[in-house]
Design an enzyme around this catalytic site. Structure first.
Site, short mmCIF file in Angstrom:
data_model
loop_
_atom_site.label_atom_id
_atom_site.label_comp_id
_atom_site.label_asym_id
_atom_site.label_seq_id
_atom_site.Cartn_x
_atom_site.Cartn_y
_atom_site.Cartn_z
N LYS A 47 0.83 -1.22 0.00
CA LYS A 47 0.00 0.00 0.00
C LYS A 47 0.85 1.26 0.00
O LYS A 47 0.62 2.18 -0.79
CB LYS A 47 -0.92 0.03 1.24
CG LYS A 47 -1.88 -1.13 1.35
CD LYS A 47 -2.82 -0.99 2.55
CE LYS A 47 -2.14 -1.03 3.92
NZ LYS A 47 -1.49 -2.31 4.25
N ARG B 226 -10.08 0.63 8.02
CA ARG B 226 -9.73 -0.74 8.42
C ARG B 226 -10.88 -1.45 9.08
O ARG B 226 -10.75 -2.62 9.42
CB ARG B 226 -8.56 -0.69 9.40
CG ARG B 226 -7.21 -0.70 8.75
CD ARG B 226 -6.19 -0.47 9.86
NE ARG B 226 -5.03 -1.29 9.71
CZ ARG B 226 -3.92 -0.88 9.10
NH1 ARG B 226 -3.82 0.30 8.57
NH2 ARG B 226 -2.89 -1.69 9.03
N ARG C 252 11.72 -6.49 5.69
CA ARG C 252 11.72 -5.06 6.02
C ARG C 252 12.11 -4.85 7.48
O ARG C 252 12.80 -3.88 7.82
CB ARG C 252 10.35 -4.45 5.75
CG ARG C 252 10.37 -2.93 5.88
CD ARG C 252 9.02 -2.31 5.64
NE ARG C 252 8.07 -2.73 6.65
CZ ARG C 252 6.77 -2.49 6.60
NH1 ARG C 252 6.27 -1.83 5.57
NH2 ARG C 252 5.97 -2.87 7.55
N ARG D 2 10.64 -0.81 12.74
CA ARG D 2 9.23 -0.82 13.15
C ARG D 2 9.02 -1.90 14.21
O ARG D 2 9.40 -3.05 14.01
CB ARG D 2 8.32 -1.05 11.93
CG ARG D 2 7.93 0.25 11.25
CD ARG D 2 7.08 0.05 10.02
NE ARG D 2 5.79 -0.58 10.29
CZ ARG D 2 4.77 -0.55 9.45
NH1 ARG D 2 4.88 0.09 8.29
NH2 ARG D 2 3.63 -1.14 9.74
N ARG E 264 -1.08 -9.08 13.24
CA ARG E 264 -1.59 -8.08 12.28
C ARG E 264 -2.40 -8.77 11.18
O ARG E 264 -3.43 -8.26 10.74
CB ARG E 264 -0.42 -7.30 11.65
CG ARG E 264 0.21 -6.31 12.62
CD ARG E 264 1.62 -5.94 12.21
NE ARG E 264 1.72 -5.17 10.98
CZ ARG E 264 2.86 -4.98 10.31
NH1 ARG E 264 3.99 -5.52 10.75
NH2 ARG E 264 2.87 -4.25 9.21
P1 AP5 Z 1 4.73 -1.58 1.89
O1 AP5 Z 1 4.54 -0.75 0.68
O2 AP5 Z 1 5.36 -0.98 3.08
O3 AP5 Z 1 3.35 -2.29 2.30
P2 AP5 Z 1 2.18 -1.78 3.19
O4 AP5 Z 1 0.96 -2.44 2.68
O5 AP5 Z 1 2.20 -0.31 3.29
O6 AP5 Z 1 2.61 -2.47 4.57
P3 AP5 Z 1 2.50 -1.93 6.05
O7 AP5 Z 1 3.32 -2.83 6.88
O8 AP5 Z 1 2.78 -0.48 6.12
O9 AP5 Z 1 0.97 -2.18 6.32
P4 AP5 Z 1 0.17 -2.15 7.60
O10 AP5 Z 1 -1.19 -2.01 7.11
O11 AP5 Z 1 0.42 -3.29 8.50
O12 AP5 Z 1 0.79 -0.91 8.41
P5 AP5 Z 1 0.28 0.54 8.73
O13 AP5 Z 1 1.46 1.39 8.84
O14 AP5 Z 1 -0.83 0.92 7.84
O15 AP5 Z 1 5.54 -2.87 1.45
C1 AP5 Z 1 5.97 -3.84 2.39
C2 AP5 Z 1 7.38 -4.33 2.04
O16 AP5 Z 1 7.32 -5.01 0.80
C3 AP5 Z 1 8.38 -3.19 1.84
O17 AP5 Z 1 9.63 -3.59 2.31
C4 AP5 Z 1 8.39 -2.98 0.31
O18 AP5 Z 1 9.62 -2.48 -0.14
C5 AP5 Z 1 8.13 -4.38 -0.18
N1 AP5 Z 1 7.37 -4.40 -1.46
C6 AP5 Z 1 6.41 -3.53 -1.86
N2 AP5 Z 1 5.92 -3.88 -3.08
C7 AP5 Z 1 6.58 -5.02 -3.43
C8 AP5 Z 1 6.52 -5.87 -4.57
N3 AP5 Z 1 5.66 -5.62 -5.60
N4 AP5 Z 1 7.32 -6.95 -4.60
C9 AP5 Z 1 8.17 -7.20 -3.57
N5 AP5 Z 1 8.30 -6.43 -2.46
C10 AP5 Z 1 7.49 -5.35 -2.40
O19 AP5 Z 1 -0.36 0.34 10.18
C11 AP5 Z 1 0.46 0.01 11.29
C12 AP5 Z 1 -0.38 -0.06 12.55
O20 AP5 Z 1 -0.94 1.23 12.84
C13 AP5 Z 1 -1.59 -0.99 12.51
O21 AP5 Z 1 -1.24 -2.33 12.80
C14 AP5 Z 1 -2.48 -0.37 13.58
O22 AP5 Z 1 -2.03 -0.70 14.87
C15 AP5 Z 1 -2.25 1.11 13.36
N6 AP5 Z 1 -3.21 1.68 12.39
C16 AP5 Z 1 -2.91 2.21 11.16
N7 AP5 Z 1 -4.01 2.60 10.53
C17 AP5 Z 1 -5.05 2.32 11.36
C18 AP5 Z 1 -6.46 2.46 11.24
N8 AP5 Z 1 -7.02 2.96 10.15
N9 AP5 Z 1 -7.22 2.05 12.30
C19 AP5 Z 1 -6.67 1.54 13.42
N10 AP5 Z 1 -5.34 1.36 13.59
C20 AP5 Z 1 -4.53 1.74 12.56
MG MG Z 2 2.40 1.10 4.89
#
Ligand code: AP5
Ligand code: MG
Length: 189
Positions: free
Chosen positions: A14, A89, A128, A134, A145
Site C-alpha cells: 500500500k 480498516r 523489512r 518498526r 496483524r
Molecule cells: P509496503 O509498501 O510498506 O506495504 P504496506 O501495505 O504499506 O505495509 P505496512 O506494513 O505499512 O501495512 P500495515 O497495514 O500493517 O501498516 P500501517 O502502517 O498501515 O511494502 C511492504 C514491504 O514489501 C516493503 O519492504 C516494500 O519495499 C516491499 N514491497 C512492496 N511492493 C513489493 C513488490 N511488488 N514486490 C516485492 N516487495 C514489495 O499500520 C500500522 C499499525 O498502525 C496498525 O497495525 C495499527 O495498529 C495502526 N493503524 C494504522 N491505521 C489504522 C487504522 N485505520 N485504524 C486503526 N489502527 C490503525
Molecule cells: Mg504502509
C-alpha cells in the site's frame, strides 16, 4: 476531487504504491500508520498510547482514528484529492470516511486492493523488519496483524463491492507492473 483507497493486508504494498500514485497524480497521500508513527516519534500522549497498541498488532480505537484522519484532511484544504493508505480498516471507519467526504459533496472514486498471499506478506515484512526499526515487523506481531486484517478489515471488501467501487489486483509482481495496473484503473474511471 479524486479520492482513492489503496487497500490490502500488512505488507501488500500500500505504502509503496501510494507514494508512486501521489507523485503521478498530485494527490495527497495519507498513511494512517505513518501519521501514528510520527506521533510516537514525538512521544505525544496519543503517541504513547498508539505505540502500545501498534506493537501488539492491534487497531487504534475507531473514534480516535477517525478524529485523527479528520484533522489530517482538514489541514489540507488545497488538496486535489487524497490517497487513503491503511484507512479504513473497519466498517465504522468506512462509514465515517464516506460521511466526511459526502459532507463536502465528494466521494471515493475507487477502492484498489492489492492481493498477496500470506507467505509472501510474512517474507516481505520480516525482510523489512531487518532495517525498518518498526516495532511491529517481527514474526509474532506480523501474525497478529494478519489475523486482525482477516477478521476486521477484509470484510470491507464485500462492503465496497456492494457500493460498486471495488477493484482487486494481483499484488505480486514488479512494483512498476503493479503501478501500471493501478494507473489503468484510475484512467478508466
Ligand atoms: P509496503 O509498501 O510498506 O506495504 P504496506 O501495505 O504499506 O505495509 P505496512 O506494513 O505499512 O501495512 P500495515 O497495514 O500493517 O501498516 P500501517 O502502517 O498501515 O511494502 C511492504 C514491504 O514489501 C516493503 O519492504 C516494500 O519495499 C516491499 N514491497 C512492496 N511492493 C513489493 C513488490 N511488488 N514486490 C516485492 N516487495 C514489495 O499500520 C500500522 C499499525 O498502525 C496498525 O497495525 C495499527 O495498529 C495502526 N493503524 C494504522 N491505521 C489504522 C487504522 N485505520 N485504524 C486503526 N489502527 C490503525
Ligand atoms: Mg504502509
Amino acid at each position: 476531487m479524486l479520492n482513492l483507497v489503496i487497500f490490502g493486508a500488512p505488507g501488500s504494498g500500500k505504502g509503496t504504491q501510494s507514494d508512486l500514485l501521489s507523485e503521478k497524480y498530485g494527490l495527497f497521500h495519507i498513511s494512517t500508520g505513518d501519521v501514528l508513527r510520527e506521533k510516537i516519534k514525538n512521544q505525544t500522549e496519543l503517541g504513547k498510547k498508539a505505540e502500545e497498541i501498534i506493537s501488539k498488532g492491534q487497531l487504534i480505537p475507531d473514534e480516535l482514528m477517525i478524529d485523527i484522519l479528520l484533522k489530517v484532511m482538514s489541514d489540507q484544504p488545497e488538496a486535489k484529492g487524497f490517497i487513503f493508505d491503511g484507512f479504513p480498516r473497519t466498517l465504522p471507519q468506512a462509514e465515517a470516511l464516506s460521511e466526511m467526504l459526502q459532507k463536502n459533496d465528494n466521494d471515493i472514486a475507487a477502492v484498489i486492493a492489492l492481493t498477496v498471499d500470506e507467505n509472501e506478506l510474512v517474507n516481505r515484512l520480516l525482510k523489512r523488519g531487518e532495517v525498518s526499526g518498526r516495532t511491529d515487523d517481527n514474526l509474532e506481531t506480523i501474525q497478529k496483524r494478519l489475523t486482525v486484517y482477516r477478521n476486521q478489515t477484509e470484510p470491507l471488501i464485500g462492503f465496497y463491492k456492494q457500493v460498486g467501487i471495488f477493484h482487486g489486483i494481483d499484488g505480486i509482481g514488479t512494483i512498476d507492473h503493479i503501478s501500471g495496473q493501478i494507473s489503468a484503473i484510475i484512467e478508466a474511471l
